[in-house]
Design an enzyme around this catalytic site. Structure first.
Site, mmCIF file in Angstrom:
data_model
loop_
_atom_site.group_PDB
_atom_site.id
_atom_site.type_symbol
_atom_site.label_atom_id
_atom_site.label_comp_id
_atom_site.label_asym_id
_atom_site.label_seq_id
_atom_site.Cartn_x
_atom_site.Cartn_y
_atom_site.Cartn_z
ATOM 1 N N GLU A 570 -72.220 -75.543 -9.092
ATOM 2 C CA GLU A 570 -73.419 -74.719 -8.846
ATOM 3 C C GLU A 570 -73.826 -74.069 -10.153
ATOM 4 O O GLU A 570 -72.990 -73.454 -10.839
ATOM 5 C CB GLU A 570 -73.147 -73.654 -7.794
ATOM 6 C CG GLU A 570 -74.373 -72.803 -7.499
ATOM 7 C CD GLU A 570 -74.128 -71.773 -6.395
ATOM 8 O OE1 GLU A 570 -75.084 -71.014 -6.085
ATOM 9 O OE2 GLU A 570 -73.012 -71.704 -5.870
ATOM 10 N N ASN A 625 -80.076 -72.889 -7.095
ATOM 11 C CA ASN A 625 -80.679 -71.969 -6.117
ATOM 12 C C ASN A 625 -82.197 -71.901 -6.325
ATOM 13 O O ASN A 625 -82.683 -71.822 -7.457
ATOM 14 C CB ASN A 625 -80.095 -70.562 -6.271
ATOM 15 C CG ASN A 625 -78.651 -70.509 -5.803
ATOM 16 O OD1 ASN A 625 -78.373 -70.534 -4.614
ATOM 17 N ND2 ASN A 625 -77.722 -70.468 -6.759
ATOM 18 N N GLU A 744 -68.195 -70.077 0.828
ATOM 19 C CA GLU A 744 -68.317 -69.391 -0.457
ATOM 20 C C GLU A 744 -67.333 -68.238 -0.525
ATOM 21 O O GLU A 744 -66.903 -67.688 0.499
ATOM 22 C CB GLU A 744 -69.747 -68.834 -0.625
ATOM 23 C CG GLU A 744 -70.838 -69.874 -0.708
ATOM 24 C CD GLU A 744 -72.194 -69.235 -0.935
ATOM 25 O OE1 GLU A 744 -72.748 -69.408 -2.025
ATOM 26 O OE2 GLU A 744 -72.699 -68.550 -0.032
#
Length: 789
Positions: A570, A625, A744
Site C-alpha cells: 500500500e 487510497n 488492517e
C-alpha cells in the site's frame, strides 16, 4: 316686468311671437353648434370659414327674431317697414354677432370672455334700434328710457352668460343651455324695448305701401333664415361625420396603445384613449374637460420630456405610480395654434413590482427569505458605525449545520431545502430586532447580535438558545431529520473593528467548535488566529511541495494470512518538510482537502506509485487510497487509464481503496466511476469497512474485489468481546459473498493467529512490515520492505 308682459299680451300677435321664439332658439342653437366646430377646426382658413358661417347664422337669427316679432306688433294704426333701416339692422346683427363669436374664440381670461358677451349684447341692442329706425306707423314713438336701459342691461348680461357657457359648449346639452340664454337675451332686449314704446297717433305721417302682407313676410323671413340654419347644420353634420370617421380610426389606433394617451388644452382634458380611461377608472365623458392636475400629481405638467408622478383614479382608490411623456403639438402650415399637449401616461405598477422583486432578490436568499451575504455586509457595516458612536458591544455568530450533508445525500435535495427553510424560520423566531440573521450560502448562517447588553454574556445566552432551537428534529415526509449546529462567536470591538475581521474570526471559532465535537459554540481566541495562519502557511508550502518533489511515498506490505507471503504493497504519502522534517499524512491531508490541493496531491501519489510498481521485477499489487473528492471527479477513470498507459503498469496490479463515507456525497456518480474503473481491469477495495453508515447496502450495490476491516476492530481482538465478534462476523460475511477480506492494524502474533484461524485472506500491519521508502541503490525494493518482519 308687468309692463313688458302687458305689452306682449295686448300689443302682439302671440302666434307670430311663438314663431319668432322658435326661430330665435333654432338659430342660436345652430350658431353654438357652428361655434363649437369652429373651435375644434384646424387651419386659419377653415376656422375663418366656420366663423363667417357662425356670424351669419347668429346674426340672421337675431334679426329674424326682431323682424317677425315686429310683424306681430299691432298698434291699431297703419304701419310698415323701410327697406334701408331693415337691411341695415340685418347687417349690424351679422357684424356684431360675428365679432362676438370671434372674440369668444380667442378669449383666454374671464375679462376677455366678458368682452365677447358684451359685444353680443350690444349687437342685439344695436340691431333692435337700427331695425326700429326702419319701422313706420301713423304716430310718433315715445320711449321710457329707464326701461330701455334695463332691457339692454339684462340682454347684455344674458348674452355674456351665453358666451361664457359657449367656452365649454362641447356637448349638445351645453349648447342647448347657451342657446336658451342667448334666446332670452334677444327676447329681453326686443320685448323690453317694445314695452318702453308709447305710440302717439299723428295722421300727418305717411306709411309706405307694403309689397307683401305680414303673413307672407313672416313666412319669407322664416323660410330664408331656416334655410340658412339648415345649411349651417348640414355643414356641421357633414364635417362631423367626416371627423367622426377619422376620429374613430385615430381612436382605434390610440386604444391599441399600451400606454394611456391623453390630449390636454391648457390644464383641461380634451380626449383620452381606452388605456387612460382604464387607469383612471372613468369613462371618457367623465374625463373630458376635467382638469388634469386634479388627477395627476406632478410638479406642473410635464413639457417635452419625461416625468414621474402619481395618478388619482376618478372613482377613488389607491394612487397609481405613473410616468408621463409629454409633447406639445405644433400647428401645421396654415393652422392656428391650439395650445394642445399630448401625454403618454404609463402605469408603473408592474415595473415597480418587478423592481421591488429584483431589489428583494438582490438582498435576500431566494430559498429561506433571510438576508443574503450582500445585505448582511451592508447591515453589519451600519451596525458597526452605530456601535462605534454609542460605545456598545456587538457579536457576530457564524452557524454551520451539523450532519446537513448526510441528510441531503441520503434523503435528497428537497430534504436539504426543508432543513434550510426550517432553520431560517427558527432563526427568525429566536433573533429579535435590531439583531438579525442571514444566510451566507449552503448550510452556513450568520447572526449579528446588536444592542443586547453586556458581552460576552449576552452572546453566550443567545448561542445556548440557538443550539437548543436548532437541535430540534426537522419533520420531512413523516421522518425526523436530526440536524444540530455548531457556532463560532467573535465580539466587537475586542476581536476586530471591521465586518470582514469579525466574520473571519467568528469563522475560526466555528472551525474550533466543529473540531471539538460539534453541537457546541466557541468564542474566538487569539491562538485560533495563529493556528489558522499556520494552516494557511502550510497550504502554501504544500502547493510548492507538490511542484518541487518534496513528497515521498512509503510502502507498507500486505501478506497472505496463511503463510505470511507478501502479495502487495500500500502506497502511503509523506511530506519531507525542509523545516519540520518528515510529516505524516494526518498533518497535511486535511489541509490539502480544505485548500483544494487534494486533487493534484492524489494524482501525484497515483502516478508515482504506478511508476514505482511498474519497475519492480516481482509483479506484486500496489494499493492506492482515493480521497472522496477524487472519487467524484468525472475524469477519474480517464486519469487512471492515462497513468496506466504512461507507466506501463498492468491494470490488474492496481488496487484502488475507497471508504464507504466517500460514496455518499453523490452515490450514483461514485458508482458510475467505480464501474468504469472496474471495466479498465483495476481492482476496487472497500477501506475501513464497518465505520460507514450503510455497509451492507454498499456491498450489494457494487461488486468489490476486497474488504478491509478497520484497524479499530482488529486492535481490540481478545480485548473486547464485541470487537472480536464483529471481526469474526465480517470474515464470515466475506466468505459468504466470496469477497476476500484484509485485516488492517495487525500488530501482535495473537491477532495474526486469530485471523489465520478465522480464514482471513490477507493481513497488514506492523506485525507484517512498517511503511518504508524505496532505496535508490536497491534493485529489489519489495524484498527490502519485507525485511521488517
Amino acid at each position: 316686468m308687468f309692463k313688458v308682459l302687458t305689452c306682449l299680451a295686448t300689443a302682439h300677435d302671440l302666434r307670430l311671437v311663438v314663431v319668432a321664439a322658435f326661430v330665435c332658439f333654432g338659430g342660436c342653437f345652430t350658431a353654438f353648434r357652428l361655434y363649437s366646430r369652429m373651435r375644434e377646426a384646424a387651419g386659419v382658413l377653415v376656422r375663418a370659414a366656420w366663423m363667417l358661417l357662425t356670424g351669419l347664422v347668429a346674426g340672421c337669427s337675431v334679426w329674424a327674431t326682431h323682424f317677425i316679432a315686429m310683424l306681430s306688433f299691432d298698434t291699431g294704426l297703419p304701419s310698415g317697414f323701410l327697406p334701408g333701416g331693415t337691411l341695415a339692422s340685418l347687417l349690424v346683427a351679422v357684424l356684431f354677432m360675428g365679432a362676438a363669436f370671434a372674440a369668444a374664440a380667442v378669449a383666454r381670461t374671464p375679462p376677455t370672455r366678458a368682452v365677447a358677451g358684451m359685444l353680443a349684447g350690444l349687437g342685439i341692442a344695436a340691431m333692435h334700434y337700427v331695425g326700429m329706425s326702419g319701422y313706420v306707423t301713423e304716430g310718433r314713438l315715445s320711449r321710457d328710457l329707464s326701461l330701455v336701459a334695463a332691457s339692454i342691461a339684462i340682454g347684455a348680461a344674458l348674452a355674456a352668460a351665453a358666451m361664457w357657457k359657449a367656452q365649454r359648449a362641447h356637448s349638445a346639452e351645453r349648447q342647448v343651455i347657451a342657446g336658451l340664454l342667448l334666446t332670452l337675451s334677444i327676447c329681453a332686449v326686443h320685448f323690453g324695448g317694445m314695452a318702453a314704446i308709447t305710440v302717439i297717433p299723428d295722421s300727418s305721417i305717411q306709411v309706405p305701401g307694403q309689397m307683401l302682407s305680414s303673413v307672407m313676410m313672416t313666412l319669407a323671413v322664416t323660410l330664408i333664415v331656416g334655410l340658412i340654419m339648415l345649411g349651417g347644420l348640414a355643414a356641421v353634420l357633414i364635417e362631423g361625420a367626416a371627423n367622426a370617421q377619422a376620429l374613430n380610426r385615430l381612436r382605434r389606433l390610440a386604444d391599441a396603445a399600451y400606454e394611456g394617451i391623453v390630449v390636454v388644452r391648457g390644464d383641461r382634458i380634451q380626449d383620452a384613449n381606452a388605456a387612460f380611461c382604464a387607469i383612471s377608472a372613468a369613462q371618457i365623458d367623465d374625463l373630458v374637460d376635467r382638469p388634469l392636475t386634479e388627477m395627476l400629481d406632478f410638479d406642473g405638467l410635464p413639457v417635452e420630456g419625461r416625468r414621474e408622478g402619481r395618478l388619482r383614479p376618478v372613482g377613488g382608490g389607491a394612487e397609481i405610480p405613473v410616468e408621463a411623456f409629454a409633447r406639445v403639438l405644433e400647428p401645421g402650415k396654415g393652422e392656428a395654434a391650439e395650445d394642445l399637449t399630448v401625454l403618454a401616461v404609463r402605469d408603473l405598477r408592474e415595473r415597480r413590482t418587478a423592481e421591488e422583486k429584483i431589489r428583494y432578490l438582490a438582498e435576500h436568499d431566494g430559498l429561506t427569505g433571510l438576508g443574503n451575504r450582500n445585505a448582511m455586509q451592508k447591515r453589519l457595516s451600519q451596525a458597526l458605525e452605530q456601535a462605534a458612536a454609542s460605545g456598545e458591544a456587538l457579536a457576530v455568530i457564524c452557524i454551520d449545520l451539523d450532519h446537513f450533508k448526510e441528510a441531503n445525500d441520503l434523503h435528497g435535495h428537497q430534504a436539504g431545502d426543508a432543513v434550510l427553510t426550517a432553520t431560517a424560520e427558527r432563526l427568525r423566531r429566536t433573533v429579535t430586532a435590531p439583531s438579525f440573521a442571514a444566510r451566507l450560502g449552503g448550510d452556513e448562517f450568520v447572526v449579528i447580535q446588536i444592542g443586547a447588553g453586556h458581552q460576552p454574556t449576552a452572546a453566550a445566552e443567545l448561542c445556548s438558545t440557538l443550539l437548543e432551537t436548532l437541535s430540534t428534529p426537522v419533520l420531512y415526509r413523516d421522518q425526523n431529520l436530526r440536524i444540530g449546529a455548531s457556532l463560532g462567536v467573535s465580539l466587537y470591538p475586542h476581536d476586530g473593528d471591521t465586518g470582514g475581521a469579525l466574520l473571519a474570526k467568528a469563522d475560526m471559532a466555528l472551525y474550533r467548535a466543529k473540531d471539538s465535537g460539534r453541537g457546541v459554540y466557541a468564542f474566538f481566541k487569539r491562538e485560533m488566529d495563529e493556528s489558522i495562519r499556520e494552516r494557511r502557511g502550510l497550504a502554501r508550502e504544500l502547493r510548492e511541495a507538490i511542484a518541487t518533489d518534496e513528497l515521498v511515498l512509503h510502502y507498507q506490505p500486505l501478506a497472505r494470512a496463511e503463510d505470511g507471503a507478501v502479495c502487495g504493497f500500500e502506497a502511503l504519502v509523506r511530506w519531507r518538510h525542509p523545516v519540520r522534517g518528515l510529516l505524516p499524512p494526518m498533518e497535511f491531508i486535511p489541509i490539502a482537502e480544505e485548500s483544494g490541493l487534494i486533487l493534484p496531491l492524489g494524482e501525484w501519489v497515483l502516478r508515482q506509485a504506478c511508476a514505482d510498481a511498474a519497475a519492480w521485477d516481482n509483479p506484486l499489487r500496489i494499493a492506492v487510497n482515493l480521497s472522496p473528492v477524487q472519487l467524484h471527479q468525472p475524469d477519474l477513470p480517464a486519469l487512471v487509464h492515462s497513468v496506466l498507459v504512461e507507466t506501463g503498469l498492468n491494470p490488474s496490479r492496481l488496487e484502488l481503496e475507497i471508504t464507504e463515507t466517500a460514496l455518499f456525497k453523490d452515490f450514483q456518480r461514485a458508482l458510475g466511476n467505480l464501474r468504469r474503473l472496474k471495466a479498465l481491469g483495476v481492482r476496487i477495495a472497500m477501506d475501513d469497512f464497518g465505520t460507514g453508515f450503510s455497509s451492507l447496502s454498499t456491498l450489494q450495490s457494487f461488486p468489490f474485489d476486497k474488504i478491509k476491516i478497520d484497524k479499530s476492530f482488529v486492535e481490540n481482538i481478545h480485548r473486547h468481546d464485541r470487537a472480536t465478534a464483529i471481526v469474526r462476523a465480517v470474515l464470515s460475511l466475506g466468505r459468504s459473498l466470496d469477497i476476500p477480506v484484509t485485516a488492517e492494524g495487525v500488530e501482535t502474533p495473537e491477532q495474526l493467529e486469530f485471523l489465520r484461524a478465522e480464514a482471513c485472506a490477507e493481513v497488514q500491519g506492523y506485525a507484517i512490515g512498517r511503511p518504508a521508502p524505496l532505496a535508490a541503490d536497491e534493485e529489489e525494493a519489495p524484498a527490502r520492505l519485507t525485511s521488517h518482519r
